[in-house]
Design a protein around this motif. Structure first.
Motif, PDB file in Angstrom:
ATOM      1  N   VAL A  98      90.728  46.608  89.112  1.00  0.00           N
ATOM      2  CA  VAL A  98      90.028  46.917  87.857  1.00  0.00           C
ATOM      3  C   VAL A  98      88.577  47.249  88.188  1.00  0.00           C
ATOM      4  N   THR A  99      88.150  48.463  87.818  1.00  0.00           N
ATOM      5  CA  THR A  99      86.787  48.894  88.141  1.00  0.00           C
ATOM      6  C   THR A  99      85.817  48.713  86.981  1.00  0.00           C
ATOM      7  N   SER A 100      86.342  48.668  85.759  1.00  0.00           N
ATOM      8  CA  SER A 100      85.481  48.475  84.592  1.00  0.00           C
ATOM      9  C   SER A 100      86.309  47.995  83.416  1.00  0.00           C
ATOM     10  N   ILE A 101      85.649  47.348  82.473  1.00  0.00           N
ATOM     11  CA  ILE A 101      86.328  46.850  81.279  1.00  0.00           C
ATOM     12  C   ILE A 101      85.452  47.117  80.062  1.00  0.00           C
ATOM     13  N   ILE A 116      90.650  52.102  86.280  1.00  0.00           N
ATOM     14  CA  ILE A 116      91.458  51.847  87.473  1.00  0.00           C
ATOM     15  C   ILE A 116      91.256  53.002  88.453  1.00  0.00           C
ATOM     16  N   PRO A 117      91.314  52.746  89.741  1.00  0.00           N
ATOM     17  CA  PRO A 117      91.152  53.829  90.725  1.00  0.00           C
ATOM     18  C   PRO A 117      92.375  54.731  90.762  1.00  0.00           C
ATOM     19  N   TYR A 118      92.189  55.923  91.270  1.00  0.00           N
ATOM     20  CA  TYR A 118      93.259  56.914  91.339  1.00  0.00           C
ATOM     21  C   TYR A 118      94.457  56.403  92.133  1.00  0.00           C
ATOM     22  N   GLU A 119      94.193  55.627  93.186  1.00  0.00           N
ATOM     23  CA  GLU A 119      95.262  55.153  94.069  1.00  0.00           C
ATOM     24  C   GLU A 119      96.243  54.228  93.353  1.00  0.00           C
ATOM     25  N   SER A 120      95.808  53.609  92.254  1.00  0.00           N
ATOM     26  CA  SER A 120      96.667  52.650  91.551  1.00  0.00           C
ATOM     27  C   SER A 120      97.465  53.288  90.430  1.00  0.00           C
ATOM     28  N   LEU A 121      97.321  54.589  90.233  1.00  0.00           N
ATOM     29  CA  LEU A 121      97.940  55.241  89.080  1.00  0.00           C
ATOM     30  C   LEU A 121      99.457  55.133  89.093  1.00  0.00           C
ATOM     31  N   ASN A 122     100.086  55.466  90.198  1.00  0.00           N
ATOM     32  CA  ASN A 122     101.552  55.452  90.251  1.00  0.00           C
ATOM     33  C   ASN A 122     102.120  54.059  90.021  1.00  0.00           C
TER      34      ASN A 122
END
Length: 212
Positions: free
Chosen positions: A167-170, A185-191
């Motif tokens: 989690v990068t921001s809320i 969320i970062p791009y790498e966690s999308l899938n």
């Protein structure tokens, strides 16, 4: 020949508007192929009237053009939907506005210029989205609409932690009994996240889950 030229202007405006509208129709936006085609041909017809009828009777042809621009602005505003942190419809509103401009171009007989503008619009709508993401939007947002209740955010973060999603921001926006959450969320966690959206939707009080 004069009537035939006016007819070709309307047909060209309709086709151009339909092409632009198709780009919105294929992603299921509220204003699609028919809406854009109607706006384009309507703007072309009004422009023809202003040039051939009103200007010929000593009127000001620019008055109708100004009303078209402002009128389409109101129509485009109706396609914009904001709920919590989620804002949708800005691009569709912009395509409605510029489609009217294309129709006005065809209506005034500027075939080449209007065709070039149509191609530019299609280029921007179709090809600029991935470019926009690559240069400035390398993070995704998890958008959640839910009933306001204690420990909602804690439950969400526990699931994301179990999925190893960083989690990068809320962001939290509360209105009445409803809560809107925007979690970066970062791009790498999308899938990983897309495969487990059902887990988030089953949390008590959650009404909708979306990723943008």
């Amino acid at each position: 020949m004069f009537i035939l030229d006016l007819f070709f202007r309307l047909v060209a405006a309709t086709i151009a508007g339909a092409f632009i509208g198709f780009t919105r129709e294929r992603i299921q936006r509220p204003a699609g192929l028919r809406t854009h085609a109607l706006i384009s041909v309507g703007a072309a017809f009004l422009t023809e009237l202003s040039v051939t009828v009103f200007a010929g009777n000593g009127g000001d042809p620019g008055r109708i053009a100004a009303q078209i621009v402002s009128g389409i602005g109101f129509l485009g505003a109706g396609t914009i939907l904001k709920k919590g942190f989620s804002v949708k419809g800005l691009t569709t509103a912009a395509t409605l506005w510029v489609t009217a401009a294309v129709g006005m171009g065809f209506g005034s007989g500027e075939y080449l210029l209007s065709s070039l503008v149509t191609l530019i619009i299609l280029l921007v709508v179709i090809f600029f989205k991935p470019i926009d993401f690559l240069i400035g939007k390398k993070k995704w947002k998890l958008l959640i609409e839910a009933e306001r209740r204690p420990y909602l955010l804690t439950d969400l973060l526990d699931i994301l932690k179990g999925l190893e999603v960083e989690v990068t921001s809320i962001g939290i926006d509360t209105e009445g009994n409803e809560t809107s959450l925007e979690i970066g969320i970062p791009y790498e966690s999308l899938n990983i996240l897309k495969k487990n959206l059902d887990k988030l939707s089953r949390i008590g009080g959650v009404k909708s889950v979306d990723v943008q």
